[in-house]
Design an enzyme around this catalytic site. Structure first.
Site, PDB file in Angstrom:
ATOM      1  N   TYR A 127      46.340  44.497  47.342  1.00 57.33           N
ATOM      2  CA  TYR A 127      45.065  43.822  47.023  1.00 57.33           C
ATOM      3  C   TYR A 127      45.444  42.513  46.356  1.00 57.33           C
ATOM      4  CZ  TYR A 127      40.217  43.759  45.096  1.00 57.33           C
ATOM      5  OH  TYR A 127      38.913  43.464  44.776  1.00 57.33           O
ATOM      6  N   HIS A 132      39.922  36.796  47.369  1.00 57.20           N
ATOM      7  CA  HIS A 132      39.212  37.995  47.820  1.00 57.20           C
ATOM      8  C   HIS A 132      38.815  38.865  46.627  1.00 57.20           C
ATOM      9  CE1 HIS A 132      38.116  41.538  50.104  1.00 57.20           C
ATOM     10  NE2 HIS A 132      39.039  42.245  49.469  1.00 57.20           N
ATOM     11  N   ARG A 141      30.661  43.324  40.232  1.00 66.53           N
ATOM     12  CA  ARG A 141      30.845  43.547  38.799  1.00 66.53           C
ATOM     13  C   ARG A 141      30.188  42.427  38.006  1.00 66.53           C
ATOM     14  NH1 ARG A 141      35.716  45.596  40.712  1.00 66.53           N
ATOM     15  NH2 ARG A 141      36.784  43.604  40.476  1.00 66.53           N
ATOM     16  N   GLU A 198      39.083  43.674  57.873  1.00 65.74           N
ATOM     17  CA  GLU A 198      39.796  43.001  56.789  1.00 65.74           C
ATOM     18  C   GLU A 198      40.969  42.262  57.411  1.00 65.74           C
ATOM     19  OE1 GLU A 198      40.843  45.369  53.433  1.00 65.74           O
ATOM     20  OE2 GLU A 198      38.775  45.895  52.954  1.00 65.74           O
ATOM     21  N   GLU A 200      44.282  40.910  57.437  1.00 64.35           N
ATOM     22  CA  GLU A 200      45.499  41.135  56.680  1.00 64.35           C
ATOM     23  C   GLU A 200      46.719  40.852  57.553  1.00 64.35           C
ATOM     24  OE1 GLU A 200      45.925  44.642  54.343  1.00 64.35           O
ATOM     25  OE2 GLU A 200      43.765  45.014  54.178  1.00 64.35           O
ATOM     26  N   ASP A 232      42.614  45.928  58.770  1.00 63.33           N
ATOM     27  CA  ASP A 232      42.377  47.155  58.013  1.00 63.33           C
ATOM     28  C   ASP A 232      40.873  47.443  58.016  1.00 63.33           C
ATOM     29  OD1 ASP A 232      42.918  49.360  56.478  1.00 63.33           O
ATOM     30  OD2 ASP A 232      42.852  48.269  54.586  1.00 63.33           O
ATOM     31  N   GLN A 239      32.672  53.286  51.265  1.00 64.17           N
ATOM     32  CA  GLN A 239      33.586  52.893  50.195  1.00 64.17           C
ATOM     33  C   GLN A 239      32.881  52.801  48.846  1.00 64.17           C
ATOM     34  OE1 GLN A 239      35.377  49.082  50.926  1.00 64.17           O
ATOM     35  NE2 GLN A 239      36.679  49.148  49.124  1.00 64.17           N
ATOM     36  N   LYS A 252      38.558  53.919  54.423  1.00 69.55           N
ATOM     37  CA  LYS A 252      39.700  53.105  54.843  1.00 69.55           C
ATOM     38  C   LYS A 252      40.606  53.806  55.852  1.00 69.55           C
ATOM     39  CE  LYS A 252      39.318  49.523  51.938  1.00 69.55           C
ATOM     40  NZ  LYS A 252      39.393  48.104  52.308  1.00 69.55           N
TER      41      LYS A 252
END
Length: 415
Positions: A127, A132, A141, A198, A200, A232, A239, A252
């Site tokens: 991560y 991101h 949050r 995702e 990646e 991904d 999630q 995932k």
């Protein structure tokens, strides 16, 4: 050495230039799975090449090329694999090469089936993009405190599911799972409504360690054979419900798609660049010197059921806050052993601009800002029968080294 020095015709825009020489596993109607190298729009059959004596100067068993995976070849170590790559480059630029004596040594890429290049025993996903992580933290949050307290101190990661890693071209079904509506008190079961890609990259471990050993930052790249594109797949609504307190699980592990050709670290060496400044200062075991990031241009497109393709993201691997050497050093600092063929995902790769975000979660900002496709439809997440296509390449001083693409179609859920 240039593409024009090669006696095989190579398009100027080809990902698979003479500077690349990526390794993969392929099969044809007449031949079983075997190792090959992509060059232009052709594949060099390494079984036939070895039978012609191309690698006789090296001390290894050529039967590694007849394996269903590249694991045994990679396990020979870079003292062999790097020389194999160099010999191939020399033969392809030698007008008197023995490769010219047997027409079966080359196969058109359009006539083959590509397979998973390695057996993946273990898979870890990191991560490591600060853009991101900041975007996700802002959404879910606190915009003023988006990153968790540990994020700038450790390369955060989790262990994923190796069994569901698939090669480009293999379709994926929309996953089923538990989700909960914003105002609901109880979850429901059904198809995910927020399937996401995702963007990646993943690197392939090329050298094993024993339990209790650690890999140091300064020599971490000795343990990395090469890289692939990595999609991904994620189910964002699943999630959101399941990740507390332990982290990603069913959202995932239903599928992760990779490109079939492994681009070696040797080929990527000319494209090293400096990474972003890391503040606060990292602990000594994560400190590094020199350029450890890579300038790899990345693109994501959505091809709708109508057949029209729309580019939705342009990003770059150089944005990564935590580099591969730091990731591997941290992964093994507790004595965790690694094996040849293990796969390490970078985590979603996002840039600073809104068109460089590496997921639909960010591009549509959790569904609030739909993305307009060329066929007139809109997307907040991936729709049934959409195909997600990821591409990547490096380019510098007339040299191009690319990864091809990873292409996957999302099918309706199996209920």
């Amino acid at each position: 050495m240039t593409n024009t020095d090669c006696w095989i015709s190579i398009s100027e825009n080809s990902d698979f230039s003479i500077h690349n020489i990526p390794f993969g596993i392929f099969s044809t109607k007449s031949n079983t799975l075997r190792a090959g190298v992509a060059i232009g729009d052709q594949i060099l059959d390494l079984v036939v090449a070895s039978e012609l004596g191309v690698f006789n100067s090296l001390d290894f068993n050529p039967y590694v090329f007849e394996s269903k995976t590249l694991n045994d070849f990679i396990a020979l170590g870079k003292e062999i694999t790097s020389k194999v790559r160099t010999i191939i480059q020399e033969e392809l630029t030698n007008v008197d090469s023995v490769l010219k004596t047997d027409s079966s040594v080359f196969v058109n890429q359009k006539e083959v089936q590509m397979h998973l290049p390695v057996f993946v025993g273990d898979y870890t996903d990191f991560y490591s993009s600060i853009e991101h992580a900041t975007n996700v933290g802002t959404m879910f949050r606190d915009p003023n405190n988006a990153l968790l307290p540990n994020w700038k101190h450790i390369p955060v990661g989790y262990h994923g599911r190796a069994s569901s890693i698939i090669v480009s071209g293999v379709d994926v079904h929309r996953p089923m799972g538990q989700t909960i509506a914003p105002d609901a008190k109880e979850p429901t079961y059904g198809p995910s409504k927020r399937v996401d890609f995702e963007l990646e990259m993943a690197y392939i471990i090329g050298k094993k360690t024993s339990l209790g050993d650690t890999v140091k930052v300064e020599n971490a790249e000795e343990y990395i054979f090469g890289k692939v594109l990595f999609n991904d797949w994620s189910a964002r609504d699943i999630q959101k419900w399941e990740y507390v307190p332990l982290g990603p699980f069913l959202a995932k592990n239903f599928a992760s798609s990779i490109s079939p050709w492994i681009v070696t670290m040797d080929a990527l060496e000319p494209f090293k660049v400096a990474g972003p400044e890391q503040t606060p200062k990292v602990l000594p075991y994560l400190e590094y010197k020199g350029e450890r990031n890579y300038d790899i241009e990345l693109q994501v497109a959505i091809k709708s059921e109508s057949g029209e393709e729309t580019v939705v993201s342009n990003s770059n691997f150089k944005y990564m806050y935590w580099n591969m050497a730091q990731q591997l050093a941290h992964h093994t600092m507790n004595g965790c052993n690694i094996n040849v063929g293990d796969m390490m995902g970078s985590g979603t790769i996002s840039g600073k601009s809104t068109d460089s975000y590496g997921s639909m979660l960010e591009l549509s900002w959790a569904g609030k800002n739909p993305i307009q496709l060329k066929d007139g439809t809109q997307r907040t997440f991936i729709a049934d029968n959409d195909t997600v296509v990821m591409r990547g390449f490096c380019q510098k001083d007339g040299k191009k080294v690319g990864f091809g693409e990873v292409k996957t179609k999302l099918l309706p859920a199996k209920q």
